[in-house]
Design a protein around this motif. Structure first.
Motif, mmCIF file in Angstrom:
data_model
loop_
_atom_site.group_PDB
_atom_site.id
_atom_site.type_symbol
_atom_site.label_atom_id
_atom_site.label_comp_id
_atom_site.label_asym_id
_atom_site.label_seq_id
_atom_site.Cartn_x
_atom_site.Cartn_y
_atom_site.Cartn_z
ATOM 1 N N THR A 59 0.821 -1.200 0.000
ATOM 2 C CA THR A 59 0.000 0.000 0.000
ATOM 3 C C THR A 59 0.857 1.253 0.000
ATOM 4 O O THR A 59 2.060 1.209 0.262
ATOM 5 N N TYR A 60 0.192 2.368 -0.281
ATOM 6 C CA TYR A 60 0.791 3.686 -0.086
ATOM 7 C C TYR A 60 -0.286 4.572 0.520
ATOM 8 O O TYR A 60 -1.485 4.271 0.461
ATOM 9 N N THR A 61 0.145 5.702 1.103
ATOM 10 C CA THR A 61 -0.790 6.590 1.780
ATOM 11 C C THR A 61 -0.695 7.983 1.177
ATOM 12 O O THR A 61 0.327 8.659 1.358
ATOM 13 N N PRO A 62 -1.714 8.430 0.420
ATOM 14 C CA PRO A 62 -1.724 9.811 -0.066
ATOM 15 C C PRO A 62 -2.321 10.744 0.976
ATOM 16 O O PRO A 62 -3.259 10.386 1.686
ATOM 17 N N ASN A 63 -1.732 11.934 1.110
ATOM 18 C CA ASN A 63 -2.270 12.956 1.997
ATOM 19 C C ASN A 63 -2.835 14.057 1.116
ATOM 20 O O ASN A 63 -2.085 14.854 0.529
ATOM 21 N N LEU A 64 -4.163 14.131 0.975
ATOM 22 C CA LEU A 64 -4.813 15.067 0.056
ATOM 23 C C LEU A 64 -4.818 16.490 0.594
ATOM 24 O O LEU A 64 -5.214 17.413 -0.113
ATOM 25 N N ARG A 65 -4.359 16.663 1.859
ATOM 26 C CA ARG A 65 -4.264 18.010 2.407
ATOM 27 C C ARG A 65 -2.919 18.652 2.110
ATOM 28 O O ARG A 65 -2.820 19.811 1.727
ATOM 29 N N THR A 66 -1.831 17.820 2.269
ATOM 30 C CA THR A 66 -0.477 18.353 2.005
ATOM 31 C C THR A 66 0.042 17.934 0.633
ATOM 32 O O THR A 66 1.162 18.296 0.263
ATOM 33 N N ASN A 67 -0.742 17.142 -0.118
ATOM 34 C CA ASN A 67 -0.349 16.665 -1.445
ATOM 35 C C ASN A 67 0.928 15.832 -1.409
ATOM 36 O O ASN A 67 1.728 15.864 -2.350
ATOM 37 N N THR A 68 1.157 15.075 -0.314
ATOM 38 C CA THR A 68 2.312 14.197 -0.220
ATOM 39 C C THR A 68 1.869 12.750 -0.309
ATOM 40 O O THR A 68 0.715 12.400 -0.020
ATOM 41 N N VAL A 69 2.803 11.901 -0.717
ATOM 42 C CA VAL A 69 2.580 10.459 -0.794
ATOM 43 C C VAL A 69 3.613 9.790 0.099
ATOM 44 O O VAL A 69 4.796 10.166 0.070
ATOM 45 N N GLU A 70 3.209 8.786 0.906
ATOM 46 C CA GLU A 70 4.134 8.067 1.786
ATOM 47 C C GLU A 70 4.016 6.561 1.544
ATOM 48 O O GLU A 70 2.913 6.016 1.504
ATOM 49 N N ILE A 71 5.178 5.932 1.354
ATOM 50 C CA ILE A 71 5.265 4.467 1.253
ATOM 51 C C ILE A 71 6.080 4.005 2.452
ATOM 52 O O ILE A 71 7.235 4.415 2.626
#
Length: 793
Positions: free
Chosen positions: A153-165
């Motif tokens: 999986t990955y986690t997008p943050n739609l508030r800061t526009n960052t993606v975390e793996i």
């Protein structure tokens, strides 16, 4: 006067705003080409308008760029450490000018060919299409993608526009991000590195100048430490935390632990070995390939000029010692050494004597792991009680052997054992009763060497011909030795005084002469009650033989029969026991061991007193009564049975603390002292103690003869009486039951007792009954009690 020069003005640009056809009145427009746009809101009169503000770009102008390539921005990695074995990757997706919202409906992420799923849901409206150089077709659709967490999986943050793996293990990776609207892709190749290992590249072997007790020069260079994440001081200086564990060359010295910083190593090493663990700011240290802490070993040798002690014994001349043969009580061990020295010297020898008794003993282990060739038995005796642990695997680690043997000691109720917090290679053994204990090391031929390092136990006897010893002074070869530890001391002769005014130090070393016998008694001998009483009986023994059986047994040099009852477990038949005998055990190689079988026991003696007894000659209920064991002759342990249903724990002989007990109610109690020898045979002595008035009678007020096991008969609880008669009457005074107390009526009670009234099926309607007690005390005083009680069914 003002002079002004004016040049001509040329119009270089003309800005014109044109209406977008067909878009008037629409609040949402799509399919726009690159350029600048503005929106005007007019009122219904057409007299004026207001420009729409651009909340994203600012101002009132909306800019649409030419399409650019998809790319990664703001890439960040977490560093892998010993405490954090994986890394997290964070990044943003952009077109080089603007950062995209990483909505899972618009972007597809693939890591090492594995399609990643989003941990959050998202949806957008977008246009997909294909194009050529001459024509283009497009299709507009609305797509709502619900992301499910399946697999990676990955986690997008739609508030800061960052993606975390998260949780990326060390290795090589290829990350592909695809814009499903435009089919554009971006590729990121990266590598997650392992945690930086800690190493030290400096020297670790040093010789101490013979004129000093400690090493005088600098022996540690912090700049030769590499790897890890060092600490940082307020001045910006890097440093590490160090832990030094000292194992002295002289076994009479105690082990110790020294903590320091790499930029402040200021102690002077003594002769022996220092094991160093280096820790960084993450708590990481030096690890082997299995992830086990692996210290760096610094060796400091006390030398006399260029003196060197070399092995010269064994079959190939490469051993310091030849073990004692496996025959019983053999003393044919040997020590052979060579000494290379440019200076004259003299040598003297000592043997380590058995440790003196104390309420604490220490057992030190030297080495890294047990044997890799075969399983081993690690056996000791504490106060002649054998305690053993058999290894469960080849190369069993030191920590496992320590923990298992510690548990075996704790299984014996007389002792407690714990691994020393300051020295993880040492077991501290203590007596529960604070009495004296004696530690004997039985296993000698094991890969992990066991040493008695008790502070009061390591005494050395000179082998100089005095006290009945052989004079080995000046010898390099010693013969006819018993198993044990031998210490050599080499001193310089005719060496000028040192510059510091001291005499040159001597060099000491310890050589162990082991026993090649692998037979070990793990449990026993344990005798049955018949042998304890001097009659024909059996004894049990558990013997580790290392597959060298079958075994044979001799009792006082006479062969005896036996029965194997389990793996290495035997029941041995003794037909003609004697008070003191020797049990001998042999294997097929004629190796043997022996144990003393003493069925004789001591003479139990004890006394008791209290504060009130010393003042008035009587004992009171609920006061502390002190019991003291005064038994004589040979016995190992004892216990008190107080006669009120309680008893003391099993205590060791010569326990320094007296036994304290409190009797709750008045009465005459039978106190028994029971003593045990090393085989478990018992002798006992019983005395009476009179508490308060010397007797008590407790009567119930109800009983329930309903067939269960509780309160099934009506009877008193009493003691201190020599006679007693119980009578039960109905409410009208009619006699229903009469019983005279006698010994054995209740088999669980010493002295006279009562069975009690069990009730009667032909009872009168009234549930009330009357009782009388007529009795005499041990002092022949009459006692009478009466009262009423209820029967419930």
């Amino acid at each position: 006067t003002l002079n002004i020069s004016v040049s001509g003005i040329t119009k270089i640009a003309d800005t014109r705003w044109t209406d977008v056809p067909g878009m008037a009145g629409m609040e949402v427009i799509s399919g726009l080409s690159a350029g600048y746009y503005r929106a005007i809101i007019n009122d219904s009169s057409g007299c004026g308008g207001t420009l729409v503000a651009n909340s994203t770009q600012g101002g009132t102008i909306f800019e649409i760029d030419e399409p650019q390539s998809l790319q990664f921005d703001s890439i960040e990695f977490d560093e892998v450490t010993c405490n954090q074995p994986t890394s997290n990757l964070q990044f943003k997706i952009s077109n080089g000018v603007y950062t995209y919202s990483p909505d899972p409906s618009a972007f597809e992420l693939t890591l090492n060919s594995v399609l990643l799923t989003s941990t959050v849901e998202g949806s957008v409206s977008y246009t997909t299409g294909t194009s050529t150089a001459t024509t283009s077709t497009s299709t507009t659709s609305t797509n709502t993608a619900a992301a499910t967490t399946i697999g990676s999986t990955y986690t997008p943050n739609l508030r800061t526009n960052t993606v975390e793996i998260e949780s990326l293990a060390p290795g090589d990776y290829e990350l592909v991000v695809k814009n499903v609207q435009t089919e554009c892709i971006a590729v990121l190749n990266f590598t997650i590195n392992d945690a930086s290992s800690i190493t030290y590249s400096g020297d670790t072997d040093f010789d101490i100048d013979p004129c000093y007790e400690t090493y005088q020069d600098i022996f540690f260079d912090q700049f030769l430490i590499d790897g890890g994440e060092p600490f940082q001081s307020s001045d910006g200086e890097s440093y590490y935390s160090l832990k030094w564990t000292f194992d002295p060359l002289d076994p009479t010295e105690n082990n110790s632990v020294i903590s320091s910083l790499s930029n402040n190593v200021n102690f002077a090493p003594r002769a022996g070995t220092y094991e160093l663990l280096i820790y960084d700011s993450n708590g990481c240290t030096i690890l082997d390939e299995n992830g086990t802490e692996t210290p760096i070993e610094f060796t400091f040798s006390q030398s006399i000029s260029s003196l060197e002690v070399l092995p010269a014994g064994g079959t190939n001349g490469d051993q310091f010692a030849t073990p004692v043969s496996c025959e019983i009580d053999a003393e044919d061990g040997q020590i052979s050494i060579d000494i290379e020295s440019s200076d004259p010297y003299e040598i003297v020898w000592h043997i380590q004597q058995s440790s003196t008794t104390s309420n604490e003993q220490r057992l030190l282990f030297q080495g890294v792991a047990a044997s890799a060739d075969s399983l081993e038995v690690y056996s000791i005796r504490i106060n002649d009680i054998p305690i053993s642990y058999s290894t469960q695997q080849s190369n069993e680690p030191l920590a496992s052997v320590l923990n298992e043997l510690t548990q075996r000691i704790n299984d014996i109720s007389l002792f407690t054992a714990a691994i020393d917090a300051a020295n993880s290679n040492e077991i501290i053994i203590q007596s529960v009763s604070n009495g004296s204990i004696d530690l004997e090391i039985v296993s000698q031929s094991t890969r992990l060497q066991m040493l008695n390092t008790s502070s009061n136990g390591a005494t050395w006897v000179a082998l100089d011909g005095t006290g009945g010893t052989t004079n080995y002074t000046g010898y390099l070869s010693l013969n006819d030795l018993a198993e044990g530890l031998y210490r050599y001391t080499i001193s310089a002769v005719n060496v000028s005084n040192c510059e510091n005014g001291a005499e040159p130090n001597s060099v000491q070393g310890v050589i162990a002469v082991e026993n090649e016998n692998i037979l070990e008694i793990r449990e026993g001998p344990i005798v049955d009650e018949y042998l304890c009483n001097g009659q024909s009986g059996t004894l049990f023994v558990d013997v580790f033989d290392g597959n060298t059986g079958p075994l044979t047994f001799f009792y006082n040099s006479t062969p005896v029969t036996y029965e194997a009852v389990g793996t290495n477990q035997y029941i041995i038949n003794i037909d003609n026991p004697v008070e003191s005998a020797t049990l001998e055990i042999y294997n097929t190689a004629n190796c043997g061991l022996s144990r003393e079988i003493n069925i004789g026991n001591g003479t139990p003696l004890f006394e008791f007193t209290s504060t009130n007894f010393l003042q008035s000659g009587t004992y009171l209920a609920r006061e502390d009564v002190t019991f003291v064991d005064n038994s004589e002759n040979e016995y190992d342990s004892f216990e008190f049975v107080f006669g009120d249903g309680t008893q003391s724990e099993l205590l060791e002989r010569n326990s320094p603390e007296p036994v304290i007990h409190e009797y709750a109610i008045s009465g005459t109690y039978y106190v028994t002292l029971r003593i045990y020898n090393d085989l478990g045979c018992t002798e006992e002595l019983t005395k009476t103690i009179k508490i308060g008035k010397g007797y008590s009678i407790l009567m119930p007020n109800v009983f329930t003869p309903n067939g269960d096991i509780w309160n099934s008969t009506f009877r008193p609880v009493f003691n201190g009486l020599s006679e007693i008669t119980l009578r039960v009457y109905d409410a009208q005074g009619g006699l229903l039951y009469e019983e005279v107390g006698a010994e054995g009526s209740d088999p669980d009670v010493i002295g006279i007792s009562l069975r009690g009234w069990p009730g009667d099926s032909n009872l009168p309607s009234s549930p009330y009954f009357i009782y009388t007690i007529t009795a005499k005390t041990i002092d022949d005083e009459p006692v009478f009690r009466d009262g009423t009680f209820i029967l419930l069914q």
